[in-house]
Design an enzyme around this catalytic site. Structure first.
Site, PDB file in Angstrom:
ATOM      1  N   CYS A 113      27.649  26.425 -34.788  1.00 11.98           N
ATOM      2  CA  CYS A 113      27.634  27.556 -35.085  1.00 11.98           C
ATOM      3  C   CYS A 113      26.308  28.039 -35.965  1.00 11.98           C
ATOM      4  O   CYS A 113      25.242  28.087 -35.342  1.00 11.98           O
ATOM      5  CB  CYS A 113      28.550  28.036 -36.008  1.00 11.98           C
ATOM      6  SG  CYS A 113      29.368  29.892 -36.263  1.00 11.98           S
ATOM      7  N   HIS A 114      26.211  28.582 -37.114  1.00 16.49           N
ATOM      8  CA  HIS A 114      25.207  28.823 -37.837  1.00 16.49           C
ATOM      9  C   HIS A 114      24.109  27.599 -38.366  1.00 16.49           C
ATOM     10  O   HIS A 114      23.136  27.938 -38.844  1.00 16.49           O
ATOM     11  CB  HIS A 114      25.256  29.968 -38.853  1.00 16.49           C
ATOM     12  CG  HIS A 114      25.520  31.407 -38.426  1.00 16.49           C
ATOM     13  ND1 HIS A 114      26.768  31.602 -37.938  1.00 16.49           N
ATOM     14  CD2 HIS A 114      24.925  32.426 -38.433  1.00 16.49           C
ATOM     15  CE1 HIS A 114      27.026  32.735 -37.453  1.00 16.49           C
ATOM     16  NE2 HIS A 114      25.845  33.400 -37.763  1.00 16.49           N
TER      17      HIS A 114
END
Length: 184
Positions: A113-114
């Protein structure tokens, strides 16, 4: 119980607040099911507050602090996502150094994800092929990475393996890929 990771200790680096719970717990469970020992590392001791997107979820006890922990003591690293989690980690020199240490030691790293924001800050993405949450595409390209929109991306560059994934919907593929990468 499977034994693919028997005897392996896997660090999970998270901020004191903001980790996406499912991106922590699903890989953690996959490591345990494969016979590995996950260790929760944070930037400070105490409780870690996880989130289900923007809502508070469960808390978890940190086992170690990044600044007082040596990457050489671990076999691999997992960087769970959530927006606030890597945003905090990338501002903490001890966390960034901890991440860079895995690359310096040639150990496998996984990020979802991030989480690649922390990899950018550690200056370890140049020339590597990664995936991530789509909003990181420009950040990764500006840092010298090749960004792809794939469920999971395994990059075996230089002397270590980097496994990346986009989002919680990709967790099944991500977990399979990390167990395979960490087994080596």
């Amino acid at each position: 119980m499977a034994t693919e990771l028997q005897g392996k200790t896997i660090a999970f680096l998270v901020a004191p607040e903001g980790v996406e719970q499912v991106e922590l717990t699903e890989p953690w469970n996959a490591v345990e099911r494969a016979g590995g020992r996950p260790v929760l590392v944070s930037t400070e001791m105490g409780r870690v507050q996880a989130f289900d997107h923007l809502d508070k979820a469960d808390t978890f006890d940190a086992d170690a602090v990044a600044g007082g922990t040596d990457p050489a003591d671990f076999d691999a690293l997992v960087l769970p996502g959530g927006v606030a989690n890597p945003d905090h980690l990338r501002t903490q020199p001890e966390a960034v150094a901890f991440v860079r240490g895995f690359f310096d030691h040639g150990k496998p790293v996984a990020a979802i994800c991030h989480a690649p924001w922390t990899l950018i800050e550690a200056d370890v993405v140049r020339g590597r092929t990664l995936t991530s949450w789509p909003s990181l595409r420009t950040d990764l390209r500006n840092a010298g990475a090749i960004w792809v929109d794939e469920e999971v991306q395994v990059c075996r560059a230089r002397h270590n393996t980097l496994v990346t994934s986009r989002k919680p919907d990709d967790l099944k593929a991500f977990c399979q890929a990390i167990v395979e990468a960490f087994r080596a």
